[in-house]
Design an enzyme around this catalytic site. Structure first.
Site, mmCIF file in Angstrom:
data_model
loop_
_atom_site.group_PDB
_atom_site.id
_atom_site.type_symbol
_atom_site.label_atom_id
_atom_site.label_comp_id
_atom_site.label_asym_id
_atom_site.label_seq_id
_atom_site.Cartn_x
_atom_site.Cartn_y
_atom_site.Cartn_z
ATOM 1 N N HIS A 1 0.626 -19.046 1.892
ATOM 2 C CA HIS A 1 1.543 -17.861 0.590
ATOM 3 C C HIS A 1 0.029 -17.464 -0.110
ATOM 4 C CE1 HIS A 1 4.527 -15.874 -0.449
ATOM 5 N NE2 HIS A 1 4.762 -16.334 -1.810
ATOM 6 N N HIS B 1 9.053 -6.498 -4.224
ATOM 7 C CA HIS B 1 9.191 -7.650 -5.451
ATOM 8 C C HIS B 1 10.883 -6.445 -6.060
ATOM 9 C CE1 HIS B 1 5.741 -10.196 -6.967
ATOM 10 N NE2 HIS B 1 6.744 -10.582 -5.413
ATOM 11 N N TYR C 1 1.123 -11.922 -12.311
ATOM 12 C CA TYR C 1 0.122 -11.601 -11.574
ATOM 13 C C TYR C 1 -0.936 -10.744 -12.829
ATOM 14 C CZ TYR C 1 0.861 -12.440 -7.211
ATOM 15 O OH TYR C 1 1.031 -13.152 -5.965
#
Length: 363
Positions: free
Chosen positions: A293, A319, A328
């Site tokens: 992942h 998302h 991020y």
């Protein structure tokens, strides 16, 4: 017999008569004991509804009745319905079948959370399998079934979840890892690194999902939600040469024969084999604390560093909210800090100040 298995099915079904009516359906349970419990809850719900229709005084909804009704209307249609059934069964055991849902208080919910935690379950799992699941049942009882249900301050019962660490693959690690990955597995991992797709999305990808002319890939993610991932030049260069030996894109040559495939056959890459091979390869390549992942994390980190476009990244990753993508944001913040440090060093007083130019023009 009210509990039975239909031909070709792994789950148990029910078929019985109650109050002159026939009821049948799928319990969603793979064990006979759990199926009998589901069938019992459904019977109890039907009897309770019959008593209310006959004008008998209602005593309120019990946990057994509420959970059975929630399962019949909502739970059995969840993508991971087996997990839903397990969670509901745990909640029923904790509170008891005959307890009325209207009697639950904040103290009871706190005790439930503590009980679940005592089993060694992670905070995120407690939130998902106990607190959120109970909230869904009670909310539906109040808002849909018009039943007396308590109003719980749910935010006070949600445990703090440790923020997921974003692990980025370095250049040297990338070189070592992909040099060690076996053919088939290598291309699949590269696809994830170039697209940000999850493992399941990579494994399930079929050739029919790729639109070469429209330059996009149809990806089915969590909750069976589909999105379009752009077919970048790098992705096209990766995918185009791959053999079309199977409906699924990522395949490998079987090294050891099995009951399903003979040695030398071309077969799709499967999740269990991928997890095992990826873990062994990371260890061999010296890439520590790195999961499959994390390839998705690496893609997102590099994309945001290069573009700074949070909205585009949200769409590519699939998302539902930009808040999820904000994990991020540390990338741009860290890069900005480095640039500030460089700027500060360049203007440090320890360096020779720039020569001043004398102005001789009269104003």
């Amino acid at each position: 017999m009210s509990i039975f298995k239909r031909t070709g099915q792994d789950t148990w079904s029910y078929d019985f008569r109650c109050n002159g009516h026939r009821y049948s359906g799928n319990t969603g349970a793979t064990s006979k004991r759990e199926a009998e419990r589901v069938e019992s809850r459904i019977r109890e719900t039907i009897r309770a509804q019959a008593r209310q229709q006959a004008g008998q005084p209602a005593q309120g909804l019990t946990f057994a009745a509420a959970i059975a009704r929630y399962w019949a209307e909502v739970g059995q249609y969840h993508e991971n319905s087996d997990s839903t059934l397990t969670d509901l069964a745990w909640i029923e055991r904790h509170f008891g079948k005959s307890r009325l849902i209207a009697s639950i208080s904040n103290q009871d919910v706190a005790a439930m959370v503590a009980s679940r935690r005592s089993e060694g379950v992670a905070p995120a799992t407690v939130n998902r399998t106990a607190t959120a699941r109970l909230r869904a049942v009670l909310t539906r009882a109040r808002d849909v079934w018009d039943q007396a249900a308590p109003r719980i301050t749910w935010k006070n019962h949600m445990l703090r979840e440790p923020q997921e660490v974003v692990r980025e693959l370095s250049g040297d690690e990338e070189t070592a890892l992909f040099a060690a990955l076996a053919p088939g597995y290598r291309e699949l991992a590269r696809f994830s690194l170039l697209s940000g797709c999850r493992m399941a999305e990579c494994l399930d990808l079929e050739w029919r999902h790729i639109d070469w002319h429209g330059e996009y890939i149809v990806v089915t993610g969590k909750g069976d939600k589909t999105r379009h991932v752009p077919l970048s030049d790098a992705l096209r260069a990766l995918l185009w040469p791959l053999p079309r030996a199977h409906a699924r894109v990522f395949t490998h040559q079987v090294r050891r024969g099995s009951i399903h495939h003979a040695r030398g056959d071309i077969a799709p890459v499967e999740e269990e084999a991928l997890n095992s091979h990826f873990a062994r390869t990371c260890k061999k390549a010296g890439v520590i604390r790195f999961r499959f992942h994390d390839l998705r994390h690496t893609f997102a980190t590099r994309f945001l560093r290069a573009t700074g476009d949070m909205r585009a990244l949200q769409i590519i990753l699939g998302h539902s909210s930009v808040e999820t993508t904000m994990r991020y944001a540390h990338v741009t913040a860290a890069d900005a800090k480095r640039r500030m440090d460089v700027a500060a060093a360049a203007n440090s007083p320890t360096q020779s100040p720039p020569q001043q130019v004398r102005c001789t023009t009269r104003l």
